[in-house]
Motif scaffolding. Sequence first.
Motif, PDB file in Angstrom:
ATOM      1  N   GLY A  70     -14.590   1.215   3.760  1.00  0.00           N
ATOM      2  CA  GLY A  70     -14.550   2.092   4.927  1.00  0.00           C
ATOM      3  C   GLY A  70     -13.305   2.952   5.010  1.00  0.00           C
ATOM      4  O   GLY A  70     -13.310   4.005   5.650  1.00  0.00           O
ATOM      5  N   GLY A  71     -12.222   2.518   4.364  1.00  0.00           N
ATOM      6  CA  GLY A  71     -10.984   3.284   4.390  1.00  0.00           C
ATOM      7  C   GLY A  71     -10.846   4.259   3.237  1.00  0.00           C
ATOM      8  O   GLY A  71      -9.778   4.837   3.032  1.00  0.00           O
ATOM      9  N   ILE A  72     -11.935   4.515   2.499  1.00  0.00           N
ATOM     10  CA  ILE A  72     -11.849   5.350   1.307  1.00  0.00           C
ATOM     11  C   ILE A  72     -11.420   6.769   1.637  1.00  0.00           C
ATOM     12  O   ILE A  72     -10.842   7.474   0.802  1.00  0.00           O
ATOM     13  CB  ILE A  72     -13.203   5.340   0.546  1.00  0.00           C
ATOM     14  N   TYR A  73     -11.665   7.223   2.868  1.00  0.00           N
ATOM     15  CA  TYR A  73     -11.306   8.598   3.234  1.00  0.00           C
ATOM     16  C   TYR A  73      -9.798   8.834   3.164  1.00  0.00           C
ATOM     17  O   TYR A  73      -9.346   9.985   3.117  1.00  0.00           O
ATOM     18  CB  TYR A  73     -11.829   8.927   4.637  1.00  0.00           C
ATOM     19  N   ARG A  74      -9.008   7.760   3.148  1.00  0.00           N
ATOM     20  CA  ARG A  74      -7.556   7.891   3.000  1.00  0.00           C
ATOM     21  C   ARG A  74      -7.133   8.034   1.536  1.00  0.00           C
ATOM     22  O   ARG A  74      -5.965   8.307   1.251  1.00  0.00           O
ATOM     23  CB  ARG A  74      -6.862   6.656   3.577  1.00  0.00           C
ATOM     24  N   PHE A  75      -8.062   7.845   0.597  1.00  0.00           N
ATOM     25  CA  PHE A  75      -7.697   7.765  -0.820  1.00  0.00           C
ATOM     26  C   PHE A  75      -8.508   8.710  -1.702  1.00  0.00           C
ATOM     27  O   PHE A  75      -8.595   8.499  -2.909  1.00  0.00           O
ATOM     28  CB  PHE A  75      -7.889   6.332  -1.322  1.00  0.00           C
ATOM     29  N   THR A  76      -9.096   9.748  -1.137  1.00  0.00           N
ATOM     30  CA  THR A  76      -9.980  10.602  -1.929  1.00  0.00           C
ATOM     31  C   THR A  76      -9.238  11.415  -2.992  1.00  0.00           C
ATOM     32  O   THR A  76      -9.863  11.985  -3.891  1.00  0.00           O
ATOM     33  CB  THR A  76     -10.771  11.558  -1.025  1.00  0.00           C
ATOM     34  N   ASP A  77      -7.907  11.472  -2.896  1.00  0.00           N
ATOM     35  CA  ASP A  77      -7.128  12.162  -3.935  1.00  0.00           C
ATOM     36  C   ASP A  77      -6.761  11.231  -5.082  1.00  0.00           C
ATOM     37  O   ASP A  77      -6.123  11.659  -6.055  1.00  0.00           O
ATOM     38  CB  ASP A  77      -5.855  12.756  -3.331  1.00  0.00           C
ATOM     39  N   CYS A  78      -7.144   9.963  -4.987  1.00  0.00           N
ATOM     40  CA  CYS A  78      -6.833   8.971  -6.024  1.00  0.00           C
ATOM     41  C   CYS A  78      -8.054   8.753  -6.913  1.00  0.00           C
ATOM     42  O   CYS A  78      -9.196   8.891  -6.462  1.00  0.00           O
ATOM     43  CB  CYS A  78      -6.454   7.630  -5.382  1.00  0.00           C
ATOM     44  N   PRO A  79      -7.847   8.358  -8.181  1.00  0.00           N
ATOM     45  CA  PRO A  79      -8.988   7.938  -8.992  1.00  0.00           C
ATOM     46  C   PRO A  79      -9.646   6.712  -8.363  1.00  0.00           C
ATOM     47  O   PRO A  79      -8.958   5.760  -7.976  1.00  0.00           O
ATOM     48  CB  PRO A  79      -8.357   7.592 -10.347  1.00  0.00           C
ATOM     49  N   VAL A  80     -10.959   6.745  -8.228  1.00  0.00           N
ATOM     50  CA  VAL A  80     -11.717   5.641  -7.638  1.00  0.00           C
ATOM     51  C   VAL A  80     -12.649   5.082  -8.703  1.00  0.00           C
ATOM     52  O   VAL A  80     -13.322   5.843  -9.415  1.00  0.00           O
ATOM     53  CB  VAL A  80     -12.534   6.112  -6.416  1.00  0.00           C
ATOM     54  N   PHE A  81     -12.687   3.754  -8.814  1.00  0.00           N
ATOM     55  CA  PHE A  81     -13.511   3.086  -9.809  1.00  0.00           C
ATOM     56  C   PHE A  81     -14.411   2.054  -9.133  1.00  0.00           C
ATOM     57  O   PHE A  81     -13.973   1.300  -8.260  1.00  0.00           O
ATOM     58  CB  PHE A  81     -12.628   2.378 -10.853  1.00  0.00           C
ATOM     59  N   MET A  82     -15.668   2.031  -9.535  1.00  0.00           N
ATOM     60  CA  MET A  82     -16.606   1.048  -9.003  1.00  0.00           C
ATOM     61  C   MET A  82     -17.787   0.953  -9.961  1.00  0.00           C
ATOM     62  O   MET A  82     -17.901   1.716 -10.922  1.00  0.00           O
ATOM     63  CB  MET A  82     -17.079   1.447  -7.604  1.00  0.00           C
ATOM     64  N   THR A  91     -20.775  11.471  -7.163  1.00  0.00           N
ATOM     65  CA  THR A  91     -20.220  11.624  -5.825  1.00  0.00           C
ATOM     66  C   THR A  91     -20.960  10.672  -4.909  1.00  0.00           C
ATOM     67  O   THR A  91     -22.175  10.561  -4.963  1.00  0.00           O
ATOM     68  CB  THR A  91     -20.371  13.073  -5.331  1.00  0.00           C
ATOM     69  N   PHE A  92     -20.214   9.985  -4.058  1.00  0.00           N
ATOM     70  CA  PHE A  92     -20.778   8.935  -3.226  1.00  0.00           C
ATOM     71  C   PHE A  92     -20.220   9.088  -1.818  1.00  0.00           C
ATOM     72  O   PHE A  92     -19.121   9.588  -1.623  1.00  0.00           O
ATOM     73  CB  PHE A  92     -20.378   7.570  -3.798  1.00  0.00           C
ATOM     74  N   SER A  93     -20.962   8.672  -0.817  1.00  0.00           N
ATOM     75  CA  SER A  93     -20.420   8.576   0.539  1.00  0.00           C
ATOM     76  C   SER A  93     -20.994   7.330   1.181  1.00  0.00           C
ATOM     77  O   SER A  93     -21.973   6.748   0.713  1.00  0.00           O
ATOM     78  CB  SER A  93     -20.749   9.813   1.372  1.00  0.00           C
ATOM     79  N   LEU A  94     -20.365   6.906   2.278  1.00  0.00           N
ATOM     80  CA  LEU A  94     -20.763   5.658   2.913  1.00  0.00           C
ATOM     81  C   LEU A  94     -22.137   5.726   3.569  1.00  0.00           C
ATOM     82  O   LEU A  94     -22.843   4.743   3.653  1.00  0.00           O
ATOM     83  CB  LEU A  94     -19.733   5.291   3.999  1.00  0.00           C
ATOM     84  N   GLY A  95     -22.462   6.886   4.089  1.00  0.00           N
ATOM     85  CA  GLY A  95     -23.689   6.977   4.876  1.00  0.00           C
ATOM     86  C   GLY A  95     -23.506   6.437   6.282  1.00  0.00           C
ATOM     87  O   GLY A  95     -24.466   6.206   7.004  1.00  0.00           O
ATOM     88  N   THR A  96     -22.258   6.192   6.653  1.00  0.00           N
ATOM     89  CA  THR A  96     -21.920   5.746   8.007  1.00  0.00           C
ATOM     90  C   THR A  96     -20.722   6.565   8.466  1.00  0.00           C
ATOM     91  O   THR A  96     -20.107   7.266   7.695  1.00  0.00           O
ATOM     92  CB  THR A  96     -21.560   4.249   8.036  1.00  0.00           C
ATOM     93  N   GLY A  97     -20.390   6.480   9.704  1.00  0.00           N
ATOM     94  CA  GLY A  97     -19.258   7.242  10.206  1.00  0.00           C
ATOM     95  C   GLY A  97     -18.567   6.511  11.326  1.00  0.00           C
ATOM     96  O   GLY A  97     -18.641   5.275  11.436  1.00  0.00           O
ATOM     97  N   LYS A  98     -17.918   7.270  12.199  1.00  0.00           N
ATOM     98  CA  LYS A  98     -17.125   6.672  13.259  1.00  0.00           C
ATOM     99  C   LYS A  98     -17.959   5.832  14.233  1.00  0.00           C
ATOM    100  O   LYS A  98     -17.467   4.805  14.716  1.00  0.00           O
ATOM    101  CB  LYS A  98     -16.344   7.763  13.988  1.00  0.00           C
TER     102      LYS A  98
END
Length: 225
Positions: A70-82, A91-98
């Motif tokens: 859920g905190g990925i929006y703080r790290f979108t400038d970093c390499p992300v691995f999963m 490209t991926f998104s949570l599909g959820t919001g606030k």
Amino acid sequence: MPEHTSYRICSGTWQISEFNLVNFFLVEGDEKAAVIDTGCGLGNARSAVMKLTDKPLSVLLTHTHFDHMGGIYRFTDCPVFMKSDEEGKHTFSLGTGKPFLKHYVETRAAVLMKGKEAELLSLIPSEETDVPFSFSELDDGDIIDLGGRTLECIAVPGHTAGSLCFLDRKERLLFSGDCVNRSVILPRQKDGSMRIVKQYHDSLMKLMKREKEFDKETSICGTIV
């Protein structure tokens, strides 16, 4: 205003608590640092991490449930691995919001932080949290090199199809996500199939086999939810 708290597990390794609702981890090597999961998105997880390291960051996700990414929006400038069911970069998104984060706080804080609900609700960010991000695929056996320290990826399907653990052989630590958990949840099978139960059982057997490779018991770092 409440802040994230950190606990030093061993040299270059911290557990970061997101207001007692969920934990994520920071692992630092000589050259780089890895954030394992990102919490549920309350407050500023990036700020909490930067208080502990100034090394270039990568994000390793154990799985794609909201309380782990859920905190990925703080790290979108970093390499992300999963891990995903496909190969390559996506490209991926949570599909959820606030609204979902508000529901999460209202239901979890009432149990885990009773009396602090209003304070935690005030930490819901003003910016949008459901943001797309690019990631690179990880698979079983892949090695993340942080410089003088490596993390081995172990695929452990069951809780989710793409669940991963990260093994630090040098420090004898296993970052298990929700694979090793006090209250493991498995997806319900509409046809009553035991397929995922067996899959999860096989994943646990796989971890036990890894454990037997050591002379003594491996420490387990599991996110508590």
